[in-house]
Motif scaffolding. Structure first.
Motif, PDB file in Angstrom:
ATOM      1  N   LEU A 153     -25.096 -22.603  -6.894  1.00 38.18           N
ATOM      2  CA  LEU A 153     -23.961 -22.541  -5.986  1.00 38.18           C
ATOM      3  C   LEU A 153     -23.533 -21.086  -5.826  1.00 38.18           C
ATOM      4  N   THR A 154     -23.428 -20.630  -4.585  1.00 36.92           N
ATOM      5  CA  THR A 154     -22.882 -19.311  -4.285  1.00 36.92           C
ATOM      6  C   THR A 154     -21.616 -19.507  -3.460  1.00 36.92           C
ATOM      7  N   ARG A 155     -20.503 -19.035  -3.977  1.00 34.14           N
ATOM      8  CA  ARG A 155     -19.226 -19.178  -3.274  1.00 34.14           C
ATOM      9  C   ARG A 155     -18.593 -17.792  -3.137  1.00 34.14           C
ATOM     10  N   ASP A 156     -18.170 -17.464  -1.924  1.00 34.82           N
ATOM     11  CA  ASP A 156     -17.528 -16.179  -1.681  1.00 34.82           C
ATOM     12  C   ASP A 156     -16.249 -16.422  -0.889  1.00 34.82           C
ATOM     13  N   GLN A 157     -15.134 -15.882  -1.399  1.00 31.78           N
ATOM     14  CA  GLN A 157     -13.819 -16.112  -0.791  1.00 31.78           C
ATOM     15  C   GLN A 157     -13.097 -14.790  -0.569  1.00 31.78           C
ATOM     16  N   THR A 158     -12.431 -14.677   0.565  1.00 35.18           N
ATOM     17  CA  THR A 158     -11.574 -13.530   0.848  1.00 35.18           C
ATOM     18  C   THR A 158     -10.307 -14.048   1.520  1.00 35.18           C
ATOM     19  N   ALA A 159      -9.164 -13.871   0.861  1.00 29.65           N
ATOM     20  CA  ALA A 159      -7.887 -14.341   1.391  1.00 29.65           C
ATOM     21  C   ALA A 159      -6.923 -13.162   1.473  1.00 29.65           C
ATOM     22  N   THR A 165      -9.889 -11.937  -3.672  1.00 31.92           N
ATOM     23  CA  THR A 165     -11.311 -12.135  -3.380  1.00 31.92           C
ATOM     24  C   THR A 165     -12.009 -12.630  -4.637  1.00 31.92           C
ATOM     25  N   ASN A 166     -13.016 -13.442  -4.429  1.00 32.63           N
ATOM     26  CA  ASN A 166     -13.789 -13.937  -5.566  1.00 32.63           C
ATOM     27  C   ASN A 166     -15.191 -14.263  -5.097  1.00 32.63           C
ATOM     28  N   THR A 167     -16.161 -13.880  -5.893  1.00 33.51           N
ATOM     29  CA  THR A 167     -17.546 -14.273  -5.672  1.00 33.51           C
ATOM     30  C   THR A 167     -18.027 -14.996  -6.915  1.00 33.51           C
ATOM     31  N   ILE A 168     -18.611 -16.163  -6.705  1.00 26.34           N
ATOM     32  CA  ILE A 168     -19.023 -17.040  -7.804  1.00 26.34           C
ATOM     33  C   ILE A 168     -20.495 -17.383  -7.656  1.00 26.34           C
ATOM     34  N   LYS A 169     -21.206 -17.340  -8.762  1.00 27.49           N
ATOM     35  CA  LYS A 169     -22.550 -17.900  -8.852  1.00 27.49           C
ATOM     36  C   LYS A 169     -22.547 -18.917  -9.994  1.00 27.49           C
ATOM     37  N   ASP A 170     -22.918 -20.158  -9.678  1.00 22.21           N
ATOM     38  CA  ASP A 170     -23.023 -21.210 -10.689  1.00 22.21           C
ATOM     39  C   ASP A 170     -24.471 -21.665 -10.724  1.00 22.21           C
ATOM     40  N   VAL A 171     -25.185 -21.338 -11.798  1.00 20.60           N
ATOM     41  CA  VAL A 171     -26.633 -21.547 -11.894  1.00 20.60           C
ATOM     42  C   VAL A 171     -26.932 -22.683 -12.860  1.00 20.60           C
ATOM     43  N   GLN A 172     -27.598 -23.709 -12.353  1.00 22.94           N
ATOM     44  CA  GLN A 172     -28.047 -24.839 -13.170  1.00 22.94           C
ATOM     45  C   GLN A 172     -29.565 -25.002 -13.005  1.00 22.94           C
ATOM     46  N   GLN A 173     -30.188 -25.615 -13.999  1.00 23.51           N
ATOM     47  CA  GLN A 173     -31.631 -25.827 -13.920  1.00 23.51           C
ATOM     48  C   GLN A 173     -31.981 -26.673 -12.698  1.00 23.51           C
ATOM     49  N   GLY A 174     -33.083 -26.340 -12.055  1.00 22.76           N
ATOM     50  CA  GLY A 174     -33.562 -27.096 -10.915  1.00 22.76           C
ATOM     51  C   GLY A 174     -34.407 -28.277 -11.338  1.00 22.76           C
ATOM     52  N   TYR A 198       5.580  -8.188  11.873  1.00 25.33           N
ATOM     53  CA  TYR A 198       4.490  -9.130  12.114  1.00 25.33           C
ATOM     54  C   TYR A 198       3.964  -9.641  10.773  1.00 25.33           C
ATOM     55  N   VAL A 199       3.389 -10.817  10.840  1.00 21.26           N
ATOM     56  CA  VAL A 199       2.792 -11.441   9.662  1.00 21.26           C
ATOM     57  C   VAL A 199       1.376 -11.866  10.024  1.00 21.26           C
ATOM     58  N   GLU A 200       0.443 -11.562   9.154  1.00 19.34           N
ATOM     59  CA  GLU A 200      -0.948 -11.968   9.351  1.00 19.34           C
ATOM     60  C   GLU A 200      -1.431 -12.724   8.116  1.00 19.34           C
ATOM     61  N   ALA A 201      -2.317 -13.660   8.338  1.00 20.91           N
ATOM     62  CA  ALA A 201      -2.969 -14.371   7.238  1.00 20.91           C
ATOM     63  C   ALA A 201      -4.406 -14.637   7.644  1.00 20.91           C
ATOM     64  N   SER A 202      -5.313 -14.546   6.678  1.00 21.81           N
ATOM     65  CA  SER A 202      -6.717 -14.844   6.972  1.00 21.81           C
ATOM     66  C   SER A 202      -7.389 -15.404   5.727  1.00 21.81           C
ATOM     67  N   TYR A 203      -8.427 -16.190   5.974  1.00 23.26           N
ATOM     68  CA  TYR A 203      -9.208 -16.764   4.874  1.00 23.26           C
ATOM     69  C   TYR A 203     -10.659 -16.884   5.326  1.00 23.26           C
ATOM     70  N   LEU A 204     -11.555 -16.345   4.525  1.00 21.69           N
ATOM     71  CA  LEU A 204     -12.987 -16.374   4.799  1.00 21.69           C
ATOM     72  C   LEU A 204     -13.680 -17.015   3.608  1.00 21.69           C
ATOM     73  N   HIS A 205     -14.532 -18.011   3.878  1.00 18.93           N
ATOM     74  CA  HIS A 205     -15.135 -18.792   2.795  1.00 18.93           C
ATOM     75  C   HIS A 205     -16.603 -19.062   3.106  1.00 18.93           C
ATOM     76  N   LEU A 206     -17.463 -18.735   2.146  1.00 20.75           N
ATOM     77  CA  LEU A 206     -18.885 -19.076   2.196  1.00 20.75           C
ATOM     78  C   LEU A 206     -19.202 -19.973   1.009  1.00 20.75           C
TER      79      LEU A 206
END
Length: 675
Positions: free
Chosen positions: A288-294, A317-326, A248-256
């Motif tokens: 920007l908050t980005r969270d990925q799980t592949a 997997t990767n979690t990213i925070k990109d902070v810029q002045q408001g 069997y083969v499985e694939a998944s991707y979760l993105h926030l």
């Protein structure tokens, strides 16, 4: 309240602990004895030789959670650290885990669909999850699952599972799904989601989900803003599985993807203007908050060979925070806190479960190996967020043997880790290469059809993290000479499950767990300036306590109670600063009819003396909820869930929070339509 909890602690101190069922009993698990997926081979909870709690789909529906913290709020032994905000979530299990001003990976393993998740940044949470995509969460307290899921799990494992096609497709159909609209007042939240499952043939299935969550402010009991999460957060879930004979083969991707506008940088405490003289606050920014799980999985399970049930998983997997002045000039963010921070992790895991069972015994042997590489990077050089590579290799084995009424589980994990600072780290260029061996054993005995007892012992090694080695915040020196933290955990307990006790057809379950964790070379922050290292080892510390979980179901009623007791001190007898509130949690629900269900939850927490000499007061917080399921003649598949959290609008601060207060009253409404 203190006297009641002290009495419960004494009860824990005079009891033993939990047991397992045999494999032939696993097929007929009771309503109150759920299946556990992440404790070796699949088994009912009463067969697991450690303290475990399962939050299943029905419970998730009743909770109607807005954050992963809402999901875990009623789990014994677990307490949130941070805030009620979506981006301020961190956790503490039995005194291990997130602490103070930043989330910490110390002592807890967090996994989604089997993949480890972690993010650390000053004044930020550690886990970003869309709860609408979850179908179950398992909390395995203690280091019993460290063999399979990663070194250093002194506190335990939080295992989250996302929706599968089978959760959406009714029997006899090839597709199905649901749409949902939701609102919550605190934090101010709006939700819209749609999830669809497709199974055109017996060998193929797929899931696609999209959720959009708009987040606003969190307020305390007096209506004051605690944290501004201001963001629009789309989420994507994709899954597919193809059966190819024995393969069997499985694939998944979760993105926030959370696009924050004028969002508080400090998602744990809020702005904190005036925290010290002339301090303008932590500021607001466009974050920007980005969270990925592949994941990509290949499996092989030949029907004619019990020795092979192999699975190879490649994940990213990767979690990213990109902070810029408001846009609020009066609330700037410090330049050192701006920029993008990444936690990219590649991992390859190979595992096989062999069925070695024979006449008169069952034996499952899991062996595996994994290799991973984490790249922790930042576009802005910051002493509080050192950049580094962490490479890890591990081999592991878990044996589960049942002979009559006795089950013995033994496990061993050997980990090799190399941590290498990048050129941007100026406090030290020392590399750390170390290894850790983690053996464990658990013995389980079935006294009769209802009662079981167990005992377990585990040695756990937690290798120092990047922050602990190279953090130079506030002038602290690097800590390259840190020793690996060593924990020896002992657990004993008993469990009960049965029926027809007070009425025909009723069910009851009870689990009591007592633990003691002795830690040598415990790693603690010094908050000192150079030449004092930012982190150091203390000789020893001890954490001890226990959990009680009890539940009963009869004639439409389901009631439950749980107790958490945790105490701990260092070698000088000083109280550890990571201790939770000792607390009693109560739950009750009643099904009035096929359409109506009502329920309530209460948390009664004892006060806690903090290490700095202050006192966190005890509190009582109560939630209520009601669910209406429309009759098919009215609107087939329609469900309405209404709830009020903290119904009395109690002002309180949990002992594990750095500051506070917690959120005030929260009114929630959700409409779900299945199709």
């Amino acid at each position: 309240m203190r006297g009641n909890l002290t009495a419960l602690a004494a009860l824990l101190g005079t009891t033993l602990m939990t047991t397992p069922l045999l494999a032939q009993e696993q097929a007929d698990g009771l309503l109150l004895d759920p299946i556990v997926l992440r404790a070796g081979t699949e088994k009912v909870a009463s067969s697991v030789p450690q303290s475990v709690t399962v939050v299943d789909q029905d419970q998730l529906d009743d909770l109607n959670p807005g954050t992963i913290g809402d999901v875990l709020a009623n789990v014994p032994g677990v307490q949130g650290v941070g805030s009620a905000g979506f981006f301020g979530q961190g956790f503490n299990i039995r005194g291990f885990g997130a602490t103070g001003s930043a989330a910490s990976e110390a002592g807890i393993v967090q996994i989604i669909d089997g993949e480890r998740k972690y993010y650390e940044s000053y004044r930020q949470g550690s886990l970003f999850v869309e709860p609408d995509f979850l179908k179950r969460v398992e909390v395995l307290r203690g280091p019993g699952s460290s063999t399979l899921y990663g070194a250093g799990a002194l506190g335990g494992v939080i295992a989250m599972e996302t929706i599968e096609a089978g959760d959406l497709i009714a029997e006899g159909r090839t597709s199905g799904g649901r749409v949902r609209l939701g609102y919550a007042s605190n934090p101010d939240t709006a939700l819209a989601s749609a999830v669809w499952g497709w199974r055109p043939t017996d060998g193929f299935e797929a899931v696609a989900g999209l959720a959009f969550r708009k987040l606003g402010e969190t307020e305390d009991a007096d209506g004051n803003t605690i944290v501004r999460s201001n963001s629009e957060t789309p989420n994507l879930l994709l899954k597919a599985r193809q059966q190819l004979g024995d393969h069997y083969v499985e694939a998944s991707y979760l993105h926030l993807e959370a696009d924050g506008r004028d969002q508080d940088y400090n998602q744990i405490d809020g702005p904190q203007v005036g925290l010290f003289p002339n301090f303008p606050g932590w500021g607001v920014g466009d974050i920007l908050t980005r969270d990925q799980t592949a994941r990509l999985v290949w499996g092989y399970n030949p029907a004619d060979n019990a020795l092979i049930d192999a699975r190879v998983t490649l994940s990213y997997t990767n979690t990213i925070k990109d902070v810029q002045q408001g846009s609020v000039a009066a609330e700037p963010i410090m330049p050192s806190l701006l920029g993008r921070r990444d936690y990219a992790l590649w991992k390859l895991n190979v595992r096989n479960v062999a069925d070695l069972s024979g006449a008169g015994h069952e034996h499952y042997l899991t062996i595996g190996a994994e290799t991973s590489r984490q790249d922790r990077s930042s576009t802005t050089i910051s002493s509080s967020h050192p950049e580094a590579f962490t490479r890890q290799n591990a081999i592991y084995a878990l044996s589960e043997v049942t002979l009559g009424a006795l089950t013995v589980n033994t496990g061993l994990r050997q980990t090799w880790q190399r941590t290498e600072p990048k050129d941007s780290v100026t406090v030290s260029d020392d590399r750390l290469s170390t290894n850790a061996a983690e053996p464990q054993i658990a013995a389980i005995y079935r006294l009769n059809d209802n009662w079981r007892v167990f005992g377990s012992a585990a040695d756990v090694r937690r290798i120092p993290t990047v922050d602990e080695l190279y953090d130079g915040f506030a002038g602290g020196a690097a800590s390259p000479d840190l020793r690996t933290e060593k924990g020896r955990n002992l657990e004993i307990g008993f469990s009960y499950r049965g029926g027809d006790l007070l009425a025909q057809g009723d069910e009851a379950a009870l689990r009591v767990t007592l633990f003691r964790n002795h830690i040598r070379d415990m790693i603690v922050r010094t908050n000192g300036r150079a030449p004092t290292p930012a982190y150091q080892n203390i000789d020893r510390a001890t954490l001890r306590g226990g959990e009680i979980e009890a539940s009963y179901a009869s004639a439409g009623w389901q009631v439950g109670a749980s107790v958490t007791v945790v105490e701990g001190e260092d070698q000088d007898g000083a109280t550890l600063d990571t201790l939770q509130n000792n607390r009693l949690m109560l739950q009750a629900s009643y099904r009035l009819s096929d359409s109506w269900k009502i329920g309530a939850r209460s948390t009664l927490a004892d006060g806690r003396e903090k290490a700095n000499g202050t006192h966190r007061s005890g509190y009582g917080v109560h939630d209520i909820y009601a669910t209406w399921t429309a009759p098919d003649s009215v609107a087939q598949g329609l469900e309405v869930n209404f709830g009020v959290d903290n119904v009395t609008n109690r002002d309180y601060t949990p002992a594990t929070w750095l500051t506070g207060p917690a959120a005030g009253r929260n009114v929630k409404l959700t409409l779900t339509k299945a199709f």
